[in-house]
Design a protein around this motif. Structure first.
Motif, PDB file in Angstrom:
ATOM      1  N   UNK A 309       0.837  -1.204   0.000  1.00 55.21           N
ATOM      2  CA  UNK A 309       0.000   0.000   0.000  1.00 55.21           C
ATOM      3  C   UNK A 309       0.867   1.248   0.000  1.00 55.21           C
ATOM      4  N   UNK A 310       0.266   2.326  -0.506  1.00 59.49           N
ATOM      5  CA  UNK A 310       0.915   3.629  -0.426  1.00 59.49           C
ATOM      6  C   UNK A 310       0.063   4.497   0.490  1.00 59.49           C
ATOM      7  N   UNK A 311       0.605   5.658   0.823  1.00 62.97           N
ATOM      8  CA  UNK A 311      -0.119   6.597   1.678  1.00 62.97           C
ATOM      9  C   UNK A 311      -1.493   6.912   1.069  1.00 62.97           C
ATOM     10  N   UNK A 312      -1.501   7.176  -0.240  1.00 63.58           N
ATOM     11  CA  UNK A 312      -2.777   7.500  -0.911  1.00 63.58           C
ATOM     12  C   UNK A 312      -3.776   6.353  -0.823  1.00 63.58           C
ATOM     13  N   UNK A 313      -3.277   5.110  -0.871  1.00 60.85           N
ATOM     14  CA  UNK A 313      -4.187   3.955  -0.800  1.00 60.85           C
ATOM     15  C   UNK A 313      -4.762   3.783   0.601  1.00 60.85           C
ATOM     16  N   UNK A 314      -3.986   4.187   1.601  1.00 60.45           N
ATOM     17  CA  UNK A 314      -4.420   4.002   2.995  1.00 60.45           C
ATOM     18  C   UNK A 314      -5.350   5.110   3.466  1.00 60.45           C
ATOM     19  N   UNK A 315      -5.364   6.230   2.698  1.00 61.11           N
ATOM     20  CA  UNK A 315      -6.195   7.368   3.110  1.00 61.11           C
ATOM     21  C   UNK A 315      -7.607   7.275   2.537  1.00 61.11           C
ATOM     22  N   UNK A 316      -8.513   8.094   3.061  1.00 55.21           N
ATOM     23  CA  UNK A 316      -9.896   8.160   2.543  1.00 55.21           C
ATOM     24  C   UNK A 316      -9.898   8.199   1.025  1.00 55.21           C
ATOM     25  N   UNK A 321      -6.981   4.896  -5.916  1.00 59.36           N
ATOM     26  CA  UNK A 321      -5.532   4.728  -6.143  1.00 59.36           C
ATOM     27  C   UNK A 321      -5.191   3.250  -6.296  1.00 59.36           C
ATOM     28  N   UNK A 322      -5.867   2.393  -5.526  1.00 56.47           N
ATOM     29  CA  UNK A 322      -5.623   0.947  -5.634  1.00 56.47           C
ATOM     30  C   UNK A 322      -6.005   0.454  -7.032  1.00 56.47           C
ATOM     31  N   UNK A 323      -7.146   0.912  -7.536  1.00 59.70           N
ATOM     32  CA  UNK A 323      -7.575   0.489  -8.880  1.00 59.70           C
ATOM     33  C   UNK A 323      -6.611   0.974  -9.957  1.00 59.70           C
ATOM     34  N   UNK A 324      -6.136   2.204  -9.791  1.00 57.20           N
ATOM     35  CA  UNK A 324      -5.165   2.750 -10.767  1.00 57.20           C
ATOM     36  C   UNK A 324      -3.856   1.940 -10.710  1.00 57.20           C
ATOM     37  N   UNK A 325      -3.459   1.532  -9.509  1.00 54.46           N
ATOM     38  CA  UNK A 325      -2.237   0.718  -9.360  1.00 54.46           C
ATOM     39  C   UNK A 325      -2.422  -0.622 -10.069  1.00 54.46           C
ATOM     40  N   UNK A 383      -7.064   0.909   1.788  1.00 56.85           N
ATOM     41  CA  UNK A 383      -6.329  -0.234   2.350  1.00 56.85           C
ATOM     42  C   UNK A 383      -5.150  -0.631   1.494  1.00 56.85           C
ATOM     43  N   UNK A 384      -5.114  -1.900   1.073  1.00 57.36           N
ATOM     44  CA  UNK A 384      -3.935  -2.400   0.354  1.00 57.36           C
ATOM     45  C   UNK A 384      -4.338  -3.472  -0.647  1.00 57.36           C
ATOM     46  N   UNK A 385      -3.370  -3.853  -1.478  1.00 59.85           N
ATOM     47  CA  UNK A 385      -3.584  -4.948  -2.428  1.00 59.85           C
ATOM     48  C   UNK A 385      -2.560  -6.038  -2.156  1.00 59.85           C
ATOM     49  N   UNK A 386      -2.878  -7.248  -2.622  1.00 54.90           N
ATOM     50  CA  UNK A 386      -1.960  -8.369  -2.464  1.00 54.90           C
ATOM     51  C   UNK A 386      -1.525  -8.848  -3.842  1.00 54.90           C
ATOM     52  N   UNK A 387      -0.225  -8.755  -4.122  1.00 57.75           N
ATOM     53  CA  UNK A 387       0.315  -9.317  -5.359  1.00 57.75           C
ATOM     54  C   UNK A 387       0.672 -10.769  -5.058  1.00 57.75           C
ATOM     55  N   UNK A 388      -0.093 -11.706  -5.654  1.00 57.52           N
ATOM     56  CA  UNK A 388       0.067 -13.123  -5.337  1.00 57.52           C
ATOM     57  C   UNK A 388       1.058 -13.824  -6.264  1.00 57.52           C
ATOM     58  N   UNK A 389       1.647 -13.068  -7.192  1.00 59.12           N
ATOM     59  CA  UNK A 389       2.488 -13.701  -8.203  1.00 59.12           C
ATOM     60  C   UNK A 389       3.910 -14.041  -7.747  1.00 59.12           C
ATOM     61  N   UNK A 405       7.883   1.305  -8.370  1.00 59.86           N
ATOM     62  CA  UNK A 405       8.168   1.963  -9.646  1.00 59.86           C
ATOM     63  C   UNK A 405       6.934   1.950 -10.561  1.00 59.86           C
ATOM     64  N   UNK A 406       6.324   0.766 -10.700  1.00 60.39           N
ATOM     65  CA  UNK A 406       5.179   0.627 -11.616  1.00 60.39           C
ATOM     66  C   UNK A 406       3.971   1.442 -11.151  1.00 60.39           C
ATOM     67  N   UNK A 407       3.772   1.532  -9.844  1.00 58.25           N
ATOM     68  CA  UNK A 407       2.544   2.178  -9.367  1.00 58.25           C
ATOM     69  C   UNK A 407       2.729   3.650  -9.003  1.00 58.25           C
ATOM     70  N   UNK A 408       3.976   4.078  -8.788  1.00 50.73           N
ATOM     71  CA  UNK A 408       4.173   5.482  -8.387  1.00 50.73           C
ATOM     72  C   UNK A 408       4.895   6.294  -9.468  1.00 50.73           C
TER      73      UNK A 408
END
Ligand code: ADP
Ligand code: MN
Ligand code: MN
Ligand code: MN
Length: 428
Positions: A309-316, A321-325, A383-389, A405-408
């Motif tokens: 997660x990033x700060x933006x993902x953890x905030x209201x 931001x999670x979907x964009x990531x 919140x956050x996402x889980x990369x299962x790969x 790098x990819x998400x920010x």
């Protein structure tokens, strides 16, 4: 046959004073132990200690243990630093020790890179730069473990040094402003030392099918708990940010979680935790495997799910931001897969709680996707996402920095973004 260190005659006389010695040695026992007296002409003082052989069936004195536990602080101000680095395969761990004055004054050091597959024989020196310090649970006291990265004498990071590039990415101001958190689930498999077959499995045969083993208890379901538990405590002692352990779906397989940790710490903590696990399994006479698919067939592989997660993902409003990531991640699926561990194609089959290696997918609470978003994150809208790969043998420096790098830092073209949004049903 165990080996012990036999003391000089002077020491032998004092032996009975040591209260932790289970059964005092009789003169007869001593004479059977002493292999050879000093040959005439040898310097007496050079023979203070001799290594002797001893049958230890009936719990005879384990004097090696006494020496290992010796408190050396009255005799030296120095502490022992175990310098740890990643070897030539990019996954093997090496270490060597030296005395140092203080953790704040750790010198650079070097090693023979031609013996680790990291340098040619004629120019073999690789330089160790101390980067992160942990407490040493094996030596105890003020002794330390030092995670290092590796450079040529000219100061260039060598190819297996993935930390250098990761540290650059995490110190980018755009990335550090987002305070990236990583929670890594390290799975591993324990193997019987001589047959390289999972712990608890009948040699040359298979246990009953998967089902009763995940988080299981009992002699027929849980194999290697002492190792997992010893490792948990060793990590806590060392200062590793370990946040849990559990028995896995495949018998003989375990998981522990480290995090959330910020930025480069995630990689340092995972590498140190792997080193502790190598040392503990070494002591237990069990082999650690980080192979992503240790047993072919209807058996779960081993991964290293990376929660992010990033700060933006953890905030209201963080869900946007999670979907964009996720959208960005879908467009760089190939780059990520190629950096997520050797042999991962044997694991990412689309079965056994994995998604196929060839296609990117995401879903809420879906363990068959590349990226899973938790129910709680969906509900809270942040919140956050889980990369299962990522595979169990991934390099956490590579995976964490690539996610950042990819998400920010990375931006797709508007066209690619629109297409991907449509394909993944992501309206960002
Ligand atoms: P799973 O349900 O996939 O088995 P685990 O409980 O094993 O999940 O691991 C979840 C990990 O996610 C833990 O290491 C936890 O610390 C980490 N985590 C929790 N919240 C966050 C967050 N906001 N950002 C990153 N990681 C997180
Ligand atoms: Mn888990
Ligand atoms: Mn797991
Ligand atoms: Mn997981």
């Amino acid at each position: 046959m165990a080996q012990i260190l036999a003391p000089s005659m002077q020491w032998q006389m004092r032996m009975p004073k040591y209260s932790n010695i289970a059964s005092p040695m009789t003169t007869k026992m001593w004479s059977s132990l002493l292999m050879k007296q000093n040959k005439k002409g040898t310097n007496r003082s050079s023979a203070k200690f001799r290594v002797l052989a001893l049958k230890s069936e009936d719990s005879t004195v384990n004097r090696l243990e006494d020496l290992l536990n010796l408190d050396i602080t009255p005799y030296t101000d120095k502490i022992i630093a175990e310098y740890i680095w990643i070897g030539g395969t990019g996954i093997d761990m090496r270490s060597k020790s030296k005395p140092v004055e203080h953790p704040s004054e750790l010198p650079k050091w070097n090693y023979d890179g031609s013996s680790t597959g990291q340098a040619p024989g004629e120019d073999s020196e690789v330089i160790l730069y101390p980067q992160a310090i942990f407490k040493d649970p094996f030596r105890g006291g003020n002794n330390i473990l030092v995670i290092c990265d590796t450079y040529t004498p000219a100061g260039e990071p060598i190819p297996t040094n993935k930390r250098h590039r990761a540290a650059e990415i995490f110190s980018n101001s755009k990335v550090s402003a987002e305070v990236p958190w990583f929670g890594i689930e390290q799975e591993y498999t324990l193997l019987q030392q001589n047959v390289k077959w999972p712990l608890g499995w009948p040699v040359g045969a298979y246990p009953g099918p998967q089902g009763p083993y995940y988080c299981g208890a009992g002699a027929d379901k849980s194999f290697g708990r002492d190792i997992a538990d010893a490792h948990y405590k060793a990590c806590l002692y060392a200062g590793i940010n370990i946040s849990g352990t559990n028995g896995e779906v495949m018998p003989g397989q375990w998981e522990y979680q480290v995090g959330p940790s910020v930025g480069i710490d995630a990689g340092d903590h995972i590498w140190c935790s792997r080193y502790l696990l190598e040392r503990i399994t070494e002591q237990a006479g069990v082999v650690l495997s980080l192979d992503p698919k240790p047993i072919e067939g209807d058996w779960n592989g081993a991964g290293c799910h990376t929660n992010y997660s990033t700060k933006s993902m953890r905030e209201e409003g963080g869900y946007e931001t999670i979907k964009k990531a996720i959208l960005n991640l879908s467009l760089r699926h190939k780059e990520h897969i190629s950096a997520y561990g050797e042999g991962n194609e044997r694991r990412l089959t689309g079965k056994h709680e994995t998604a196929s290696i060839d296609s990117f997918s995401w879903g809420v609470a879906n363990r068959g996707c590349s990226i899973r978003v938790g129910r709680e994150t969906e509900k809270q809208g942040k919140g956050y996402l889980e990369d299962r790969r990522p595979a169990s043998n991934m390099d956490p420096y590579v995976v964490t920095s690539l996610l950042a790098e990819t998400t920010i830092l990375w931006e797709p073209t508007l066209e690619a973004e629109a297409l991907a949004a449509q394909k993944l049903a992501l309206n960002v």
